[in-house]
Design an enzyme around this catalytic site. Structure first.
Site, PDB file in Angstrom:
ATOM      1  N   ASP A 112      -5.149  -4.058   2.674  1.00  0.00           N
ATOM      2  CA  ASP A 112      -5.018  -3.356   1.401  1.00  0.00           C
ATOM      3  C   ASP A 112      -6.358  -3.415   0.659  1.00  0.00           C
ATOM      4  OD1 ASP A 112      -3.357  -2.295  -0.829  1.00  0.00           O
ATOM      5  OD2 ASP A 112      -1.729  -3.397   0.128  1.00  0.00           O
ATOM      6  N   ASP A 216      -4.684   0.918  -2.714  1.00  0.00           N
ATOM      7  CA  ASP A 216      -3.779   0.716  -3.839  1.00  0.00           C
ATOM      8  C   ASP A 216      -4.147   1.643  -4.999  1.00  0.00           C
ATOM      9  OD1 ASP A 216      -1.703  -1.117  -4.940  1.00  0.00           O
ATOM     10  OD2 ASP A 216      -3.271  -1.600  -6.392  1.00  0.00           O
ATOM     11  N   GLU A 275      -2.236   5.237  -1.645  1.00  0.00           N
ATOM     12  CA  GLU A 275      -1.005   5.218  -2.436  1.00  0.00           C
ATOM     13  C   GLU A 275      -1.209   6.180  -3.600  1.00  0.00           C
ATOM     14  OE1 GLU A 275       1.753   2.241  -5.144  1.00  0.00           O
ATOM     15  OE2 GLU A 275      -0.411   2.174  -5.277  1.00  0.00           O
ATOM     16  N   HIS A 336       7.375  -2.292  -0.945  1.00  0.00           N
ATOM     17  CA  HIS A 336       7.579  -3.483  -1.773  1.00  0.00           C
ATOM     18  C   HIS A 336       7.717  -3.172  -3.262  1.00  0.00           C
ATOM     19  CE1 HIS A 336       3.412  -2.456  -2.109  1.00  0.00           C
ATOM     20  NE2 HIS A 336       3.237  -3.332  -3.075  1.00  0.00           N
ATOM     21  N   ASP A 337       7.591  -1.903  -3.635  1.00  0.00           N
ATOM     22  CA  ASP A 337       7.717  -1.511  -5.044  1.00  0.00           C
ATOM     23  C   ASP A 337       9.028  -0.775  -5.331  1.00  0.00           C
ATOM     24  OD1 ASP A 337       5.117  -2.438  -5.681  1.00  0.00           O
ATOM     25  OD2 ASP A 337       4.216  -0.542  -5.062  1.00  0.00           O
TER      26      ASP A 337
HETATM   27  C1  GLC Z   1       0.488  -0.703  -6.441  1.00  0.00           C
HETATM   28  C2  GLC Z   1       1.153  -1.789  -5.629  1.00  0.00           C
HETATM   29  C3  GLC Z   1       1.969  -2.631  -6.553  1.00  0.00           C
HETATM   30  C4  GLC Z   1       1.035  -3.263  -7.576  1.00  0.00           C
HETATM   31  C5  GLC Z   1       0.228  -2.193  -8.308  1.00  0.00           C
HETATM   32  C6  GLC Z   1      -0.909  -2.772  -9.067  1.00  0.00           C
HETATM   33  O1  GLC Z   1       1.382   0.187  -6.981  1.00  0.00           O
HETATM   34  O2  GLC Z   1       1.910  -1.229  -4.597  1.00  0.00           O
HETATM   35  O3  GLC Z   1       2.698  -3.609  -5.880  1.00  0.00           O
HETATM   36  O4  GLC Z   1       1.788  -3.986  -8.508  1.00  0.00           O
HETATM   37  O5  GLC Z   1      -0.328  -1.279  -7.412  1.00  0.00           O
HETATM   38  O6  GLC Z   1      -1.904  -3.225  -8.190  1.00  0.00           O
END
Ligand code: GLC
Length: 531
Positions: A112, A216, A275, A336-337
């Site tokens: 990541d 991310d 993402e 995971h979100d």
């Molecule tokens: C992304 C990640 C998440 C994190 C956020 C801030 O959305 O997937 O888990 O809390 O970024 O880094």
């Protein structure tokens, strides 16, 4: 400006058929996969010991969530040093050993990248605090004086994704921007130090042999000049993206992705997936133009309700996003979100049946698929006690939002009670339910009817069947509440989202998510592959 599809398709064909196009990626939430040292928190050694399982499962690549040095305010997405491994997860030797073993098993490995923000314990932020207003150290972040006569109002009205304002005031009266937790100050991407440091980080991991990155908040990074106020609908304070949202998807972000692409391209065969929570398809497609990211997550299928028309619309939109730039799409049902799919689709038996059908649907589609650890066991979302919750969302929302911990409970490996061999220690960082004995890897491997057996069978067929090829899909007519399509290579996938059996399309069934309901009938909440 968009180039025509034909031109782009030819450009891409020049790079043959890269491995990531049709790969199945397995997302490992590092804290929750397997613990190698008995402290109740997953780590790199734990993953390494479980690699044979991932090979048996039949995935092509792994994506590890952040394992870098971090105070863990957002469980590693607050990075204090992006080129060091946090002691909780191991060290660089443990990473190198994991990578070598993964490669020996034919598994690629993504890590990541977190370029939108750092931890407040990053050396840069500590320097910025010490250096004072107007200093070059502060210019790496977004520091501003406040509004109002005494500067006690935040510089603008932006909300943080985790609730509350996106600004934090410090002792000397200035405020700094944090789109996420206050422990995650946003970097200023107009500052040249920021890009130079990301380049170092990219090369650091690629030089070690890493196969690529998940990026991310790839729709964050760039901020609008002047950081103006935005319109905020009253009830959507913590959504990641709202109409007219000035925090994300600013036009300037694309130059940054071009920079990332130029660096990654120095290493043949490596890739980056972003993402990007952008719901406008034309804007989403911009992130995967030929000189930007290789892939972008596509969340339409994840956001679709269990209705044939919504599933069809999500597939058509995702497919079009990819083909508009000459690429095959990506697919994802959870991460995971988000709420785990078994629960999202109705929980209990209904949720499980639908989640089985959904993976049969997803793995039939052309393109790359991302599977979140535990989905292959059919893990549901866990309703954790209030005092166990750790996601910053819980506190920041004033206990209105429980946050994402329910999807992050550690993996059950074997045995009949917690910690199900996740750790040799007694406690796990989030408590594990008492009723997961039927959901362990060990139990499911032995049961031909388990979710895990379905995943393994589907992944093997996807790899081996010649009908599972080609970038295109053709839709068939299907009964109300159902869908059916055919891959170029000849595979037909049919899904019944109603609760009553329907006739299957012609062909021989090679996989079904549920036992067929009599000759030629597909039961409710089920999907099948035919050739
Ligand atoms: C992304 C990640 C998440 C994190 C956020 C801030 O959305 O997937 O888990 O809390 O970024 O880094």
């Amino acid at each position: 400006m968009h180039r025509s599809v034909d031109v782009v398709a030819r450009d891409r064909a020049g790079s043959a058929n890269p491995w990531w196009r049709e790969a199945v990626f397995y997302q490992i939430y590092v804290r929750s996969f397997a613990d190698g040292n008995g402290d109740g928190i997953g780590d790199l050694a734990g993953i390494r010991a479980r690699l044979p399982y991932l090979s048996l499962l039949g995935v092509d690549a792994l994506w590890l969530t952040p394992f870098y040095s971090s105070p863990m305010a957002d469980h590693g997405y607050d990075v204090a040093d992006p080129r060091a491994v946090d002691g909780v997860f191991g060290d660089l030797d443990a990473f190198d050993a994991l990578l070598a073993d993964a490669h020996a098993l034919g598994l690629k490995l993504l890590v990541d990248l977190v370029p939108n923000h750092t931890s407040d314990e990053h050396v840069w932020f500590q320097e910025a605090l010490a250096a004072g207003p107007g200093s070059p150290a502060r210019a790496r972040y977004h520091f501003r004086p406040g509004r109002g006569a005494d500067g006690s109002e935040p510089p603008n009205n932006w909300p943080s994704v985790f609730g509350g304002p996106a600004w934090q005031r410090i002792d000397d009266g200035e405020w700094y921007l944090h789109l996420f937790a206050p422990q995650q100050p946003d970097l200023n991407w107009t500052n040249p130090d920021v890009a130079a440091d990301l380049e170092r980080t990219i090369c650091f991991w690629l030089d070690r042999g890493t196969d690529g990155f998940r990026i991310d908040v790839a729709h964050g990074l760039a901020k609008p000049p002047g950081l103006p106020d935005m319109d905020i609908p009253a009830d959507t304070a913590i959504l990641p993206e709202i109409p007219g949202d000035l925090r994300f998807d600013q036009d300037g972000v694309h130059d940054l992705h071009r920079m990332i692409r130029r660096v990654v391209d120095r290493y043949p065969g490596r890739m980056a997936v972003g993402e990007v929570w952008v719901r406008d398809d034309e804007r989403l497609a911009r992130y995967i133009r030929p000189d930007e990211l290789h892939q972008v997550f596509n969340f339409h299928l994840l956001e679709a309700a269990w209705k044939a028309e919504e599933l069809i619309a999500a597939i058509v939109r995702s497919h079009d996003v990819g083909t508009s730039v000459g690429l095959t799409p990506t697919w994802v049902l959870s991460n995971h979100d988000t709420i785990r799919e078994v629960t999202r689709y109705g929980d209990g038996d209904t949720g499980r049946r639908r989640a089985r059908a959904a993976i049969v649907l997803e793995l039939a589609l052309p393109g790359a698929t991302y599977i979140y650890n535990g989905a292959e066991l059919g893990l549901p979302e866990v309703r954790l006690p209030d005092d166990a919750l750790q996601d910053p969302t819980w506190e920041r929302s004033g206990h209105r939002e429980r946050g994402r911990d329910g999807a992050r409970v550690p993996m059950p490996w074997s045995g009949v009670q917690p910690p199900y061999d996740f750790t040799t220690g007694a406690a796990t960082w989030l408590p594990m339910p008492d009723d997961w004995a039927e959901l362990t890897v060990e139990r499911e491997l032995d049961d031909a009817g388990s979710m895990l057996s379905l995943y393994r069978q589907a992944l093997a067929l996807r790899r081996d069947r010649p009908e599972m090829t080609g970038p295109g899909i053709a839709w068939y007519g299907a009964p109300d509440g159902c869908l059916a399509f055919r891959r170029d290579g000849g595979l037909t996938c049919a899904l019944n989202a109603t609760d009553a059996p329907v006739p299957l399309p012609p062909g021989t069934v090679v996989l079904a998510s549920a036992p067929l309901a009599g000759d030629g009938m597909l039961p409710g909440d089920a999907a099948a592959w035919l050739v």
